[in-house]
Enzyme design. Structure first.
Site, short mmCIF file in Angstrom:
data_model
loop_
_atom_site.label_atom_id
_atom_site.label_comp_id
_atom_site.label_asym_id
_atom_site.label_seq_id
_atom_site.Cartn_x
_atom_site.Cartn_y
_atom_site.Cartn_z
N SER A 1 -10.12 -0.51 7.14
CA SER A 1 -9.47 -0.37 5.83
C SER A 1 -8.71 -1.59 5.32
CB SER A 1 -8.51 0.82 5.83
OG SER A 1 -9.24 2.01 5.75
N LYS B 1 0.85 -1.20 0.00
CA LYS B 1 0.00 0.00 0.00
C LYS B 1 0.88 1.25 0.00
CE LYS B 1 -3.90 1.98 2.62
NZ LYS B 1 -4.78 1.83 3.81
N SER C 1 -9.85 1.62 2.89
CA SER C 1 -8.96 2.39 2.04
C SER C 1 -7.92 1.54 1.32
CB SER C 1 -8.25 3.47 2.87
OG SER C 1 -7.36 2.87 3.79
#
Lengths: 485, 105
Positions: free
Chosen positions: A175, A76, A151
């Site tokens: 997330s 990420k 997210s």
């Protein structure tokens, strides 16, 4: 060897250790597939040529004692990576190149893994659909124009789409677990203090936690073992004895007491979520667990509490983006004008909304009514869990109140977007570990997840329960490769 | 008229308040954006109002879930000489300094 990208992390590690595959072959396979998968928009920054060099170098003198020997992996884009652009999905960090490495990613490279690139996410991890990213929507490999959740949407899409064998995300209110549920993969949010926050772009510091996302529970346990270390560089990192999660993994959960909280049966929840939950309860029973009805009375206050605490911390954390030392800068007539224009043009709408909420609830005259009140209710929410854990070893709930939705469907209604995290947010507020495992499909064929919540530092226990249930569920993700021409 | 307890804290957020928060946040907003934000924030605060249902006078606020005392590190220099790399991230650099718009006339 064909279909390298279909192999799980554990299979790839074994094949590399048995010298049936080289790191170069594996790395090439994931790069090829990633290049054919641009339509998913899972990557923000690709680092393929450097990944290939590292793989070749690994093969020349392979250290097969490592836990992730020559395994390529994308992460990420919220983790700072030394000398590689790190954007947090924001225009304001569009050209930011860190001079240091996050502890969690450093732990991964130390075990032999190789960076493929940086994965798309909601801007500053604020979102539940990956639609707030400056770098555009991410497609869910399950179906076209379906959000992957957020997210950590790029991370979930990349694992489900087999662009990376495994990845790490971050979870402030759901997330990791919500996108894992939306894409049919496994995602673990560890106990607060288990994984270092050093070098992770901060959103809400009392809630943020990094964690693994994988195709199965065993892979997830292995990555958790690698990333969870005590780190003096994070003052909230906790020095406790960490298990060798993958080695100690067992499907024997006989006699474990699993709580079913009645408050998670929320109004308007689709019938298929309730059915999934009932199925989950049956699977747990089949594994020999004992089911206990419990109550977490303050559950319905968790989301409103979160939407005070998280924006308040975010408004403070994001004060550093002023266009002076790094990142985007807008032209201004004077210093203040430059700050205001930089932040107005550099942050997206959702981030600005949250900074404004946070600033308001912390501002003079409102602090007691909002922020202090929220901290008190946060205590009540944590007390609920403490009380429940006197009776049970873990708690089983659905991961999300619905399956993945269409891109654009909830974009203009912040409150309806926030409701996505109704089952995941209480876990962050209480600092507990939670894991989402794929457990079934809805009528549209979209995956649905179940969440297992544990006591603090009891990751091994929820991994074991997840492992046992995974075997019974025998979930098969329906990926058609629709995006590959 | 009895004012319901639930509305005690939350008065509707007007444009003047939005302008004030935007100033505190150092985020410039024009009229159109201010109106949109007022609408969004009002719906979010309406949702947050639920917390007023709970009496919390005697509850101790939770400030950290990590029940640990903060550890101190010895004050040692560990970083590399990365001055150049750090300045390279600056939107406008002048070899040795970060440059900002003129602040002194």
């Amino acid at each position: 060897m064909s279909d390298i990208t279909k192999q799980s992390l554990s299979e790839l590690v074994k094949n590399i250790k048995d010298k049936k595959l080289s790191s170069e072959e594996v790395t090439k396979a994931f790069i090829n597939r990633s290049e054919k998968s641009k339509e998913l928009n899972a990557y923000i920054t690709e680092d393929y040529s450097s990944a290939l060099d590292k793989a070749k170098k690994f093969d020349q003198k392979p250290n097969l004692e490592l836990k992730l020997p020559g395994i390529p992996m994308a992460v990420k884009d919220l983790f700072c990576t030394d000398s590689i652009r790190t954007t947090a999905g924001s225009k304001i960090l569009n050209n930011f190149v860190p001079t240091y490495e996050s502890t969690v990613t450093q732990n991964i490279w130390n075990e032999g893994a190789i960076l493929l690139g940086k994965l798309n996410c909601d801007e500053f991890a604020m979102g539940s659909s990956n639609e707030t990213s400056f770098f555009g929507n991410v497609q869910n490999p399950i179906d076209k124009n379906l959000v992957p959740g957020g997210s950590s949407g790029g991370s979930a899409s990349a694992v489900a789409g087999q662009l990376t064998p495994i990845t790490i995300g971050t979870d402030t209110g759901g997330s990791i677990r919500q996108p894992a549920s939306f894409t049919g993969i496994v995602g673990l949010k560890p106990t607060y203090g288990s994984c270092s926050r050093y070098g992770i772009v901060a959103f809400a510091s009392s809630l943020d936690q990094a964690g693994p996302m994988a195709q199965n529970v065993k892979d997830c346990a292995l990555l958790q073992e690698v990333i969870s270390t005590y780190d003096p560089k994070d003052s909230t990192s906790i020095d406790f004895k960490r298990n060798e999660y993958s080695k100690e993994l067992t499907n024997n959960i006989k006699g474990k007491k699993i709580g079913i909280p009645k408050e998670y049966r929320v109004e308007g929840m689709p019938k298929e979520i309730e059915e999934l939950w009932q199925k989950g309860i049956q699977y747990a029973k089949d594994c020999g667990a004992e089911i206990v009805d419990i109550s977490l009375p303050h559950t319905s206050y968790a989301l409103p509490t979160y939407y005070i605490v998280a924006p308040a911390e975010a408004s403070s954390n994001l004060a550093r983006y002023d266009g002076v030392k790094y990142g985007f800068r807008a032209k201004g007539e004077n210093l203040t004008d430059m700050y205001e224009k930089t932040r107005s043009e550099g942050f997206g709408a959702e981030v600005q909304r949250r900074i404004m909420i946070g600033t308001y609830v912390l501002s003079s005259g409102y602090y007691d009514a909002y922020y202090l009140k929220a901290q008190k209710i946060r205590k009540l929410i944590k007390n609920d869990f403490d009380e429940a854990y006197k009776k049970v070893d873990a708690i089983l709930t659905p991961s999300t109140p619905s399956s993945a939705f269409k891109i654009g469907e909830k974009k203009d209604d912040p409150v309806s977007m926030y409701l996505n995290d109704i089952f995941t947010v209480p876990v962050n507020l209480a600092g507990l570990p939670g894991i989402s495992i794929p457990a079934g499909h809805d009528a549209k064929g979209y995956p649905l997840g179940l969440q297992i919540i544990g006591k603090a530092f009891d990751e091994q226990n929820i991994l074991n329960i997840a492992y046992a249930m995974e075997e019974k569920i025998n979930f098969k993700n329906k990926i058609t490769d629709w995006w590959i021409k | 008229m009895v004012v319901c307890d639930i509305f005690k804290y939350h008065m509707s957020i007007d444009l003047k308040t939005i302008k004030h928060i935007s100033k505190l946040s150092r985020i410039s907003v024009d009229e159109q954006k201010a109106e949109k934000l007022a609408g969004d924030l009002n719906s979010i605060f309406k949702f947050i109002e639920k917390l007023n249902e709970l009496k919390t006078e005697n509850v101790v606020p939770l400030t950290s879930v990590a029940e640990t005392t903060l550890k101190l590190r010895s004050d040692e220099i560990k970083s590399k000489d990365i001055r150049k790399q750090i300045l390279k991230n600056s939107p406008q650099d002048n070899e040795d300094y970060f440059v900002v718009p003129k602040v002194i006339e």
